[in-house]
Design an enzyme around this catalytic site. Sequence first.
Site, PDB file in Angstrom:
ATOM      1  N   HIS A   1     -14.448   7.645 -10.025  1.00  0.00           N
ATOM      2  CA  HIS A   1     -15.666   8.020  -9.331  1.00  0.00           C
ATOM      3  C   HIS A   1     -15.816   9.519  -9.526  1.00  0.00           C
ATOM      4  O   HIS A   1     -14.903  10.268  -9.193  1.00  0.00           O
ATOM      5  CB  HIS A   1     -15.519   7.660  -7.847  1.00  0.00           C
ATOM      6  CG  HIS A   1     -16.820   7.532  -7.129  1.00  0.00           C
ATOM      7  ND1 HIS A   1     -17.668   8.597  -6.964  1.00  0.00           N
ATOM      8  CD2 HIS A   1     -17.432   6.468  -6.553  1.00  0.00           C
ATOM      9  CE1 HIS A   1     -18.746   8.185  -6.298  1.00  0.00           C
ATOM     10  NE2 HIS A   1     -18.632   6.894  -6.039  1.00  0.00           N
TER      11      HIS A   1
ATOM     12  N   GLY B   1     -11.457   4.064  12.068  1.00  0.00           N
ATOM     13  CA  GLY B   1     -10.395   3.919  13.041  1.00  0.00           C
ATOM     14  C   GLY B   1     -10.371   5.097  13.990  1.00  0.00           C
ATOM     15  O   GLY B   1     -11.126   6.053  13.811  1.00  0.00           O
TER      16      GLY B   1
ATOM     17  N   GLU C   1       0.829  -1.207   0.000  1.00  0.00           N
ATOM     18  CA  GLU C   1       0.000   0.000   0.000  1.00  0.00           C
ATOM     19  C   GLU C   1       0.861   1.254   0.000  1.00  0.00           C
ATOM     20  O   GLU C   1       0.547   2.245  -0.648  1.00  0.00           O
ATOM     21  CB  GLU C   1      -0.937   0.000   1.215  1.00  0.00           C
ATOM     22  CG  GLU C   1      -2.033   1.061   1.156  1.00  0.00           C
ATOM     23  CD  GLU C   1      -1.606   2.432   1.654  1.00  0.00           C
ATOM     24  OE1 GLU C   1      -2.303   3.408   1.324  1.00  0.00           O
ATOM     25  OE2 GLU C   1      -0.595   2.539   2.359  1.00  0.00           O
TER      26      GLU C   1
ATOM     27  N   SER D   1     -28.215  25.162 -10.715  1.00  0.00           N
ATOM     28  CA  SER D   1     -29.581  24.713 -10.461  1.00  0.00           C
ATOM     29  C   SER D   1     -29.957  23.404 -11.179  1.00  0.00           C
ATOM     30  O   SER D   1     -30.716  22.619 -10.616  1.00  0.00           O
ATOM     31  CB  SER D   1     -30.587  25.827 -10.750  1.00  0.00           C
ATOM     32  OG  SER D   1     -30.499  26.203 -12.096  1.00  0.00           O
TER      33      SER D   1
HETATM   34 ZN   LIG Z   1       1.018   4.867   5.480  1.00  0.00          ZN
END
Ligand SMILES: [Zn+2]
Length: 746
Positions: free
Chosen positions: A695, A543, A444, A627
């Site tokens: 997204h 968390g 990660e 709008s």
């Molecule tokens: Zn980190």
Amino acid sequence: MAKTRSIDVPSPASVSNTGGPRIASLHICRVQTRIRPLVVLAVLSFCLMILQPGQGMLCLLRLQSQKSCLFVPHTIEKGFDFARLENLLQVVPSAVELEEWSLYYTSQAHFAGQGKDQGIWTKHKWEEFGIPETEMVSYKVFVGNPVRQRLALLKLLDDVELAPELLYDAVLIEDMPEDDTSRVRTPAYHSGSFTGNVTGQFIYANFGLSQDYDDLEKAKVDLKGKIAVVKYGEVFRGDKMHTAAARGIIGIVLYTDPQQDGELTEAHGYKPYPDGPARPSTYIERGAVEHFGGNSSGSNPSVDGESIPSIPVSYNDIIPILTALNGNGPRAEDMGERWCGGGLSHKGVEYHIGPSPPRIVLNLENQMEYVSKEIYDVFGKIRGSTSEEEVVILGNHRDAWTAGAGDPNSGSAALMEVVRSFAVAYKAGWRPRRTIMFVSWEGEELGQAGSEPWVVENQSWLSKVAVGYLNVVVAGAGQKFHAKATPLLRQIIHEAARAVQSPVLNSKGVTILDQWGGEIGTPGGGDAIQFLQKACISTVDIGFSPGPVDPTFPYHSNFDTFSWINSTGDPGWNYHLATTKVWSIMAAHLVEDPVLKFNATDYATGLTSYVEFAKKKLADPSDFDLSPLECAIAEFRSTAILFDSYASSLSALVLKENSSWGHKDIARKIRALNKTYMSIESRFCYQEGEHESEHVLFRESPWYQSPPALPRLLESFESKNWSQAIFSSFPSVAWNYELVDETAGG
Ligand SMILES: [Zn+2]
Ligand SMILES: *[C@@H]1O[C@H](CO)[C@@H](O)[C@H](O)[C@H]1NC(C)=O
Ligand SMILES: *[C@@H]1O[C@H](CO)[C@@H](O)[C@H](O)[C@H]1NC(C)=O
Ligand SMILES: *[C@@H]1O[C@H](CO)[C@@H](O)[C@H](O)[C@H]1NC(C)=O
Ligand SMILES: *[C@@H]1O[C@H](CO)[C@@H](O)[C@H](O)[C@H]1NC(C)=O
Ligand SMILES: *[C@@H]1O[C@H](CO)[C@@H](O)[C@H](O)[C@H]1NC(C)=O
Ligand SMILES: *[C@@H]1O[C@H](CO)[C@@H](O)[C@H](O)[C@H]1NC(C)=O
Ligand SMILES: *[C@@H]1O[C@H](CO)[C@@H](O)[C@H](O)[C@H]1NC(C)=O
Ligand SMILES: *[C@@H]1O[C@H](CO)[C@@H](O)[C@H](O)[C@H]1NC(C)=O
């Protein structure tokens, strides 16, 4: 003359040959094809889809396949109702075990590429707990190893033949407390940074935002060929590097100014860790400066607009460098409000911009070596009993910059206890309705290098079967509960937070929801990004992170050790434990509730607040007409309310009448309802041709940030590029028509 911009968009027919006439009759909001920000289309498409629950719903239900369904209320049948499951999830996890898992994970270095042993260990543990299916999957990645890092303040001598005088040589490592048992010492570097050895005059560039450089250019500060000293904060560190490179900066030094710690600073009389809650002066924030993959070997740092070498340093190391700027160039505070507030004044730093005198230079050396490594993701699975495959996924990353006790191994410890709790239930006879999957990711910290390829590989399967992705990076590193999620998951998060006792001292009878208040940030956080952006699945990251009165969290620094958690971050492990329970109970709801507790009305509420926020960013409200978007959201809301109440009536029916469980008709309705709920998120995703999907409401963000929604709209407001929003929505016009075809044609 009206100031509102308008630009004609192509007629539907010219965009899509399949769209055409059907649309016109379905338009609810009668949006003029004039100004149509990106999202209008996505919102509208959903409007159309669940329009008029009376007829629309019937039509929708008819759309679903009519397979006979094995609709078995297994948990109730086997005497294992939700209450019993929830009770186990509350009583099984323990502080003692959490401490043990934390000690294990933090006891050795485990950066991306070093995680095989811990992967195997994790897998074995899960098998030992009784998880019926486990698997380890590996991917090849390029990992940048630091070879040599140096930051030196030099004085060039008149005689160029002579070596410059060394005024200060940055220490580039933390000064650890003697009694901290951690042996992990990671050098100061950025992953994905560029190899380079640059020497030059330097400037102080505030947070290193585009606006900051604009201010500097206005003040006639020459940026070309300079090294920039920049504070962490406001945006992702990688953006700072790219912004600097694009301005002709040749190297960037990032440091953590105590300004970001609010009250809890040495300047305010607080002692630094380990003697108090303030940030240690030698704290260094490492991290990735590239978003993905980290395979950025050998670019030329001298080319404008390319990437440049970067280095993270502590504020101790920046003091002599910034004081060398005293008296040179404008003062930061004269540049405007945003430049004020630097937290090193008491150390003699006057925050002058520079540039430094011609002879006073910085030498920034960053030598990286990119090598191929294997990373290992671990999967555990308990198969569900529904006839159709449906999956709820829980994940945390295992790889850490340093010892990683807070980020991410507080989450890894929690995941172990979540897995153990479900395994205990499984051994006691519980069988999940939907499949539950646990994942321990590696990579990660390199930009989700472990989850990215897996999500991409399994994208089409995931978008069919995944109900939600529940992530935890940091389980317990402070007292403030956070949830970053798509609005669809709000009810489930609240329900789980309401079921768990607050870990705050002396708060008997107070739930986490009471203490927290229930506010949900925009989704993102670690590996959740991949699920949200690439597979358009609803995600949440929860968390306990540091609040304003908590000790500073030594994020990505060598101080993030077991000792820090055990003495300061979460002594007693109660916050780890609370996150564990909320995580499990959220999962239990997603796995077990016959009618998914998704709530479309909450999405409408979210959309309204996003647009309200965007509106405030318009300098002049008449610059852009919002709008049509507001109208679409209003329509969306009224259909959503009807749809949600239809869902709760079905849900009530299921709960009341046991007999109806086996009833085919109700089963079919629920199935259709679940499917519709699951598809809501993907209506907000857009994929153009071969490009990666995105997204449209949310942007990628680092774990610690919740940037505002509607990123493209905000960007175009900021740059006053009124056509950008409209043009960027063109491709989704075609996409939108396909969607309607699909709905109406079924
Ligand atoms: Zn980190
Ligand atoms: C990097 O640059 C500095 C200053 O010019 C020089 O002293 C040093 O030898 C260079 N390092 C390498 C590895 O070339
Ligand atoms: C990474 O970059 C190197 C050198 O440019 C290249 O040979 C290699 O194929 C790249 N690897 C990946 C996984 O992209
Ligand atoms: C994910 O994709 C890979 C590669 O296609 C495949 O081997 C694996 O079985 C898939 N995983 C799941 C859970 O379907
Ligand atoms: C964690 O802290 C507690 C309380 O100070 C202490 O008793 C325990 O030994 C510590 N754990 C480890 C592994 O050092
Ligand atoms: C959905 O959310 C709205 C607004 O938060 C709430 O009023 C409504 O009761 C919820 N519906 C269900 C079925 O939970
Ligand atoms: C529904 O099922 C439960 C558990 O099997 C049972 O206790 C209850 O009496 C049933 N209710 C009705 C109305 O049949
Ligand atoms: C919805 O829930 C029902 C009951 O659990 C199940 O049979 C059906 O497959 C579910 N569908 C989806 C798409 O979740
Ligand atoms: C506005 O945005 C479009 C699309 O991104 C771009 O092509 C155009 O150059 C921009 N216009 C201005 C004035 O920046």
